[in-house]
Motif scaffolding. Structure first.
Motif, PDB file in Angstrom:
ATOM      1  N   GLN A   2      20.596  14.673 -12.703  1.00 22.56           N
ATOM      2  CA  GLN A   2      21.384  14.190 -13.830  1.00 22.56           C
ATOM      3  C   GLN A   2      20.862  14.736 -15.151  1.00 22.56           C
ATOM      4  O   GLN A   2      21.631  15.006 -16.076  1.00 22.56           O
ATOM      5  N   ARG A   3      19.557  14.921 -15.227  1.00 26.51           N
ATOM      6  CA  ARG A   3      18.939  15.383 -16.474  1.00 26.51           C
ATOM      7  C   ARG A   3      19.135  16.885 -16.691  1.00 26.51           C
ATOM      8  O   ARG A   3      19.456  17.318 -17.799  1.00 26.51           O
ATOM      9  N   ALA A   4      18.911  17.669 -15.658  1.00 26.78           N
ATOM     10  CA  ALA A   4      18.931  19.132 -15.814  1.00 26.78           C
ATOM     11  C   ALA A   4      20.135  19.807 -15.174  1.00 26.78           C
ATOM     12  O   ALA A   4      20.504  20.907 -15.577  1.00 26.78           O
ATOM     13  N   GLY A   5      20.724  19.174 -14.160  1.00 26.09           N
ATOM     14  CA  GLY A   5      21.899  19.756 -13.518  1.00 26.09           C
ATOM     15  C   GLY A   5      21.550  20.575 -12.283  1.00 26.09           C
ATOM     16  O   GLY A   5      20.548  21.286 -12.254  1.00 26.09           O
ATOM     17  N   TYR A   6      22.390  20.462 -11.264  1.00 25.34           N
ATOM     18  CA  TYR A   6      22.179  21.168 -10.000  1.00 25.34           C
ATOM     19  C   TYR A   6      22.123  22.669 -10.214  1.00 25.34           C
ATOM     20  O   TYR A   6      21.238  23.356  -9.699  1.00 25.34           O
ATOM     21  N   TYR A   7      23.069  23.187 -10.970  1.00 21.31           N
ATOM     22  CA  TYR A   7      23.161  24.642 -11.124  1.00 21.31           C
ATOM     23  C   TYR A   7      21.933  25.207 -11.827  1.00 21.31           C
ATOM     24  O   TYR A   7      21.394  26.238 -11.425  1.00 21.31           O
ATOM     25  N   ARG A   8      21.458  24.541 -12.872  1.00 26.51           N
ATOM     26  CA  ARG A   8      20.275  25.034 -13.579  1.00 26.51           C
ATOM     27  C   ARG A   8      19.042  24.977 -12.676  1.00 26.51           C
ATOM     28  O   ARG A   8      18.256  25.922 -12.618  1.00 26.51           O
ATOM     29  N   LEU A   9      18.873  23.871 -11.962  1.00 27.43           N
ATOM     30  CA  LEU A   9      17.710  23.753 -11.084  1.00 27.43           C
ATOM     31  C   LEU A   9      17.783  24.712  -9.907  1.00 27.43           C
ATOM     32  O   LEU A   9      16.750  25.111  -9.362  1.00 27.43           O
ATOM     33  N   SER A  10      18.997  25.103  -9.523  1.00 26.57           N
ATOM     34  CA  SER A  10      19.132  26.004  -8.369  1.00 26.57           C
ATOM     35  C   SER A  10      18.424  27.335  -8.609  1.00 26.57           C
ATOM     36  O   SER A  10      17.999  27.999  -7.659  1.00 26.57           O
ATOM     37  N   ALA A  11      18.294  27.750  -9.873  1.00 23.66           N
ATOM     38  CA  ALA A  11      17.574  28.992 -10.171  1.00 23.66           C
ATOM     39  C   ALA A  11      16.102  28.882  -9.808  1.00 23.66           C
ATOM     40  O   ALA A  11      15.438  29.898  -9.562  1.00 23.66           O
ATOM     41  N   TYR A  12      15.586  27.651  -9.760  1.00 26.40           N
ATOM     42  CA  TYR A  12      14.170  27.440  -9.489  1.00 26.40           C
ATOM     43  C   TYR A  12      13.892  27.133  -8.016  1.00 26.40           C
ATOM     44  O   TYR A  12      12.744  27.247  -7.585  1.00 26.40           O
TER      45      TYR A  12
END
Length: 333
Positions: free
Chosen positions: A39-49
């Motif tokens: 909820q804080r960072a988003g699935y798509y953004r975290l997927s890069a990591y």
């Protein structure tokens, strides 16, 4: 009638996103904590990591018979949700450190460009003859105009959109055209970089020499690279292991000793660490005695340990062997 597209993946609630990740082999020790991060960072953004922890398989092309590496949706054994979060936090702190340094570099470059051109012509940025004929007449890839004409459009747009009080005050008191040392304060890093690239060779040489570089062409590539890096930082984009698209050149003349670690090594020049080295060099010139290099080196030492069987390290940043010996020589490493 609404147009349709081929994207078929449905919206998913945070809990459904976690279910998808665990089904693919990711370990989630605390569902509430992980959902809060989504909820804080988003699935798509975290997927890069979590991308580096995906399983890759070799497949043979049916036509060419060539082998190729194909990413799957599965994760390597042991991969934890916390692995991705820790890399995200490491990268976020890296961007904070870079934002601090890039601000100093951008401000310094503004001063150098405005000082050099303003001494010749108060409104040098508006006059074609202030710039190298070949450089200014190159075609802009998007508009087809000369790069000088395209830059003029960008300059005017930045001035017109500016909400700065000094812009309004100056235009009311003196008219629409501002001296270069005033106008440059509303430009972004990209506009400064583009103007520098159009300057006459003697001017570019003088500015490169100011920063301890005898090769003006290499220095221009450094400024382009830093402009690209600045955009990544400003848009909160992943930096730490990115394949960079604006590769800097190493100087052929008056090169700092550390450049030897990257010269002739395209694999390192396409990674972010050489950008960090350029930032370090520029900050050292602009702010002698700055502790930025120490803060950056200390941050690299905090690179997170992962649970995944596929371990990541700062090597993915393009870090050359023995970098500590020239990054922090005062520590005797």
């Amino acid at each position: 009638m609404n147009e349709t597209n081929s994207y078929g993946r449905p919206w998913k609630a945070f809990e459904e996103q976690l279910e998808l990740l665990t089904a693919r082999g990711m370990s989630v020790s605390d569902d509430a904590w992980a959902a809060a991060w989504l909820q804080r960072a988003g699935y798509y953004r975290l997927s890069a990591y979590w991308y580096p922890f995906r399983v890759f398989r070799m497949e043979q092309d049916a036509t060419t018979k060539a082998l190729r590496s194909v990413r799957t949706d599965e994760f390597m054994p042991g991969t934890a949700f916390s692995d991705a979060v820790d890399l995200y936090l490491f990268d976020r702190k890296l961007r904070v450190l870079l934002a601090d340094a890039l601000e100093r570099i951008e401000v310094s470059l503004r001063v150098e460009v405005a000082y050099r051109l303003g001494r010749i012509d108060t409104f040098a940025h508006l006059h074609e003859d202030s710039f190298h004929p070949s450089f200014r007449e190159r075609r802009d890839g998007r508009s087809g105009m000369s790069v000088f004409a395209a830059w003029q459009q960008k300059h005017q747009g930045l001035v017109d959109r500016s909400k700065e009080d000094f812009v309004k005050h100056y235009r009311q008191k003196h008219g629409p055209d501002m001296p270069i040392w005033v106008a440059i304060e509303v430009w972004d890093f990209g506009a400064v970089s583009q103007l520098l690239a159009m300057m006459k060779v003697a001017d570019q040489e003088a500015i490169a020499t100011r920063y301890g570089i005898g090769d003006w062409k290499a220095f221009a590539s450094w400024v382009r690279a830093l402009s690209y890096l600045r955009n990544l930082v400003a848009h909160h984009s992943r930096v730490w292991n990115r394949n960079m698209v604006s590769e800097p050149k190493m100087p052929a003349l008056q090169a700092p000793a550390w450049c030897a670690a990257f010269a002739g090594k395209p694999d390192l020049l396409a990674k972010p660490f050489v950008y960090l080295a350029i930032v370090r060099h520029m900050v050292d010139v602009i702010c002698p005695g700055s502790q930025w290099r120490n803060r950056l080196a200390d941050h690299l030492q905090t690179f997170p340990v992962q649970a995944s069987q596929r371990k990541q390290s700062i090597a993915a940043m393009g870090v050359p062997n023995g970098w500590e010996t020239w990054w922090l020589p005062e520590r005797g490493q």
